[in-house]
Design a protein around this motif. Sequence first.
Motif, PDB file in Angstrom:
ATOM      1  N   ALA A 143       1.686  -3.974   7.129  1.00 62.67           N
ATOM      2  CA  ALA A 143       0.398  -3.358   6.809  1.00 62.67           C
ATOM      3  C   ALA A 143      -0.510  -4.385   6.156  1.00 62.67           C
ATOM      4  O   ALA A 143      -0.040  -5.421   5.649  1.00 62.67           O
ATOM      5  CB  ALA A 143       0.578  -2.156   5.883  1.00 62.67           C
ATOM      6  N   ALA A 144      -1.822  -4.105   6.176  1.00 64.73           N
ATOM      7  CA  ALA A 144      -2.786  -4.966   5.501  1.00 64.73           C
ATOM      8  C   ALA A 144      -2.615  -4.851   3.996  1.00 64.73           C
ATOM      9  O   ALA A 144      -2.068  -3.874   3.485  1.00 64.73           O
ATOM     10  CB  ALA A 144      -4.206  -4.573   5.898  1.00 64.73           C
ATOM     11  N   ALA A 145      -3.087  -5.846   3.272  1.00 54.50           N
ATOM     12  CA  ALA A 145      -2.973  -5.838   1.819  1.00 54.50           C
ATOM     13  C   ALA A 145      -3.713  -4.653   1.224  1.00 54.50           C
ATOM     14  O   ALA A 145      -4.822  -4.319   1.641  1.00 54.50           O
ATOM     15  CB  ALA A 145      -3.542  -7.144   1.252  1.00 54.50           C
ATOM     16  N   THR A 153       2.107  -5.673   0.611  1.00 49.46           N
ATOM     17  CA  THR A 153       1.918  -5.991   2.023  1.00 49.46           C
ATOM     18  C   THR A 153       0.799  -7.022   2.154  1.00 49.46           C
ATOM     19  O   THR A 153      -0.085  -7.114   1.298  1.00 49.46           O
ATOM     20  CB  THR A 153       1.548  -4.744   2.842  1.00 49.46           C
ATOM     21  N   ILE A 154       0.854  -7.796   3.235  1.00 52.57           N
ATOM     22  CA  ILE A 154      -0.138  -8.850   3.454  1.00 52.57           C
ATOM     23  C   ILE A 154      -0.820  -8.720   4.813  1.00 52.57           C
ATOM     24  O   ILE A 154      -2.040  -8.820   4.930  1.00 52.57           O
ATOM     25  CB  ILE A 154       0.519 -10.253   3.358  1.00 52.57           C
ATOM     26  N   PHE A 155      -0.017  -8.461   5.833  1.00 53.40           N
ATOM     27  CA  PHE A 155      -0.507  -8.577   7.211  1.00 53.40           C
ATOM     28  C   PHE A 155       0.223  -7.579   8.097  1.00 53.40           C
ATOM     29  O   PHE A 155       1.435  -7.401   7.981  1.00 53.40           O
ATOM     30  CB  PHE A 155      -0.252 -10.016   7.695  1.00 53.40           C
ATOM     31  N   ASN A 156      -0.515  -6.927   8.999  1.00 56.93           N
ATOM     32  CA  ASN A 156       0.080  -5.950   9.915  1.00 56.93           C
ATOM     33  C   ASN A 156       0.391  -6.659  11.234  1.00 56.93           C
ATOM     34  O   ASN A 156      -0.429  -6.675  12.159  1.00 56.93           O
ATOM     35  CB  ASN A 156      -0.870  -4.777  10.136  1.00 56.93           C
ATOM     36  N   LEU A 157       1.575  -7.225  11.325  1.00 58.81           N
ATOM     37  CA  LEU A 157       1.960  -8.014  12.495  1.00 58.81           C
ATOM     38  C   LEU A 157       2.018  -7.184  13.784  1.00 58.81           C
ATOM     39  O   LEU A 157       1.496  -7.622  14.818  1.00 58.81           O
ATOM     40  CB  LEU A 157       3.302  -8.709  12.243  1.00 58.81           C
ATOM     41  N   PRO A 158       2.643  -5.984  13.799  1.00 54.77           N
ATOM     42  CA  PRO A 158       2.676  -5.203  15.046  1.00 54.77           C
ATOM     43  C   PRO A 158       1.280  -4.860  15.561  1.00 54.77           C
ATOM     44  O   PRO A 158       1.024  -4.926  16.766  1.00 54.77           O
ATOM     45  CB  PRO A 158       3.464  -3.949  14.654  1.00 54.77           C
ATOM     46  N   GLY A 375      -4.962  -6.459  11.708  1.00 52.89           N
ATOM     47  CA  GLY A 375      -3.911  -7.125  10.947  1.00 52.89           C
ATOM     48  C   GLY A 375      -4.222  -7.285   9.471  1.00 52.89           C
ATOM     49  O   GLY A 375      -3.329  -7.174   8.626  1.00 52.89           O
ATOM     50  N   PHE A 376      -5.492  -7.516   9.133  1.00 53.91           N
ATOM     51  CA  PHE A 376      -5.827  -7.883   7.763  1.00 53.91           C
ATOM     52  C   PHE A 376      -6.646  -6.858   6.983  1.00 53.91           C
ATOM     53  O   PHE A 376      -6.667  -6.897   5.758  1.00 53.91           O
ATOM     54  CB  PHE A 376      -6.613  -9.209   7.753  1.00 53.91           C
ATOM     55  N   ILE A 377      -7.362  -5.967   7.682  1.00 51.13           N
ATOM     56  CA  ILE A 377      -8.305  -5.091   6.981  1.00 51.13           C
ATOM     57  C   ILE A 377      -7.725  -3.700   6.802  1.00 51.13           C
ATOM     58  O   ILE A 377      -7.147  -3.130   7.735  1.00 51.13           O
ATOM     59  CB  ILE A 377      -9.639  -5.005   7.756  1.00 51.13           C
ATOM     60  N   ASN A 378      -7.893  -3.155   5.605  1.00 53.19           N
ATOM     61  CA  ASN A 378      -7.533  -1.757   5.359  1.00 53.19           C
ATOM     62  C   ASN A 378      -8.635  -0.885   5.968  1.00 53.19           C
ATOM     63  O   ASN A 378      -9.741  -0.795   5.451  1.00 53.19           O
ATOM     64  CB  ASN A 378      -7.426  -1.504   3.853  1.00 53.19           C
ATOM     65  N   LEU A 379      -8.315  -0.244   7.092  1.00 50.75           N
ATOM     66  CA  LEU A 379      -9.328   0.457   7.867  1.00 50.75           C
ATOM     67  C   LEU A 379      -9.475   1.938   7.512  1.00 50.75           C
ATOM     68  O   LEU A 379     -10.246   2.655   8.144  1.00 50.75           O
ATOM     69  CB  LEU A 379      -9.013   0.330   9.366  1.00 50.75           C
TER      70      LEU A 379
END
Length: 471
Positions: A143-145, A153-158, A375-379
């Motif tokens: 998940a994104a930070a 969490t740092i990054f949502n790889l999937p 990957g990076f933004i909390n949407l």
Amino acid sequence: MDLMRKKSVDDILKNQSPLKRTLRTWDLVFLGIGAIIGTGIFVLTGKGALTAGPGLSLSFLIAAICCGFAGLCYAEFASIAPVSGSAYTYSYIAFGEMIAFIIGWDLMLEYALGAATVSVGWSGYFNSLLESIGIHIPTVLTAAAGTTPGVHTIFNLPAFCIVLLITAIISIGINSTKHVNDTMVFIKLAVIVLFIVCTVWFIKPANWHPFAPFGAYTFHHGTAMGIIPAASIVFFSFIGFDAVSSSSEETINPSKTIPRGILISLAVSTVLYIIMTLIMTGVVKYTAFANYLNEPILAVLHHTGQGWLAALVSVGAILGMTTVILVDLYGQSRISYSMARDGLLPKFFGDVNEKYQTPFKGTWFFGILTAFAGGFINLNILSDLVNIGTLSAFVLVSAGILVLRKTQPDLHRGFRVPGAPFTPIIAMVFCFVLIGGLNWQTWLRFLIWLALGLAVYFGYSHRNSQLHTNK
């Protein structure tokens, strides 16, 4: 400075498209179903049920009626100007360049941010499926930070990877996109039908009472609750059907097949949404979804003791959201292609690859941006932006029908909106009702996005427009 210069239908139809026409009616139906059925059933039903109770089925119906009336307007425009661009092209004909650019700018928000948002939901189901077979992705890469309080969490790889994979499929041609989408839509429909057949027997009518615990619209602990606010939430489920009209230049006999594709896909999806929500709120009390907010179908399966269905449902959810991402990214690439062809975006986005006959560079540009967004933004706080941008496009398309019926009544129309002018007006009323269900923060973010768009238009697009350079 002529901000409202228009393109004529004749000029639009004179353009010789390098894109290949291969899509037929049922390809478009599957494209529309691929865009619609996914996040709504597998994710939003949980939040929607908590907002509206069993009345969520009416919320889906309201959102569907809004999209249905707007879909009729899209169908008429598609029969007038069967080219890529969807609401952007239609606004160029009816209202003029600046309005068309703003709508194109909104559609890029709808498709790109919509795909990124769905990719996050896709990642949740994918991680659950991997966990069920003993495969564990490090938590920091799920998940994104800042997405989950107390969890690092740092990054949502999937999410990042699925967007890049779908971008690759879209970039190499409409045939590969069509076959992949058709296969996934067929499988997810089969999973949904299996779920219905296996769970309908467990319905307890008592769970439907009260049917609308919060009424049509009320405030509960400072939060908008009821059938209308829930309709504003689940409207996201229907976003993407308008991407069908973006495929006009790749469709055989588009003046007939585009309207059929839009309307049939909306009808099928609406029926399935209503059946699913009635079953889900009938099997378990709507309050139970608070513990299954992101995977509401699992609440039904656990309640009925049908754990064996969980893996199949996860596969259906993954495929369902995959097709939504695919159609969103496809629509995004065709909107930017159309805008670049008109000079409102750099030529880079309209460059068609000779081998694949697709806007290859533009597809990858927006695909990579979308992958990083997922990957990076909390949407979570941004998804409503997709709704307001789409509803704004629907309003202008509906208004455009009224304008063209008045200003260009003799245009050839392969399809005519029945009941005009009342039908387009009803579409606009429904859109404004759903916009009214969104919070003021969404309006503020939307205005900021529009301001950025106007800066791009006056800084680049206006002076590079084909209508300006061809004077």
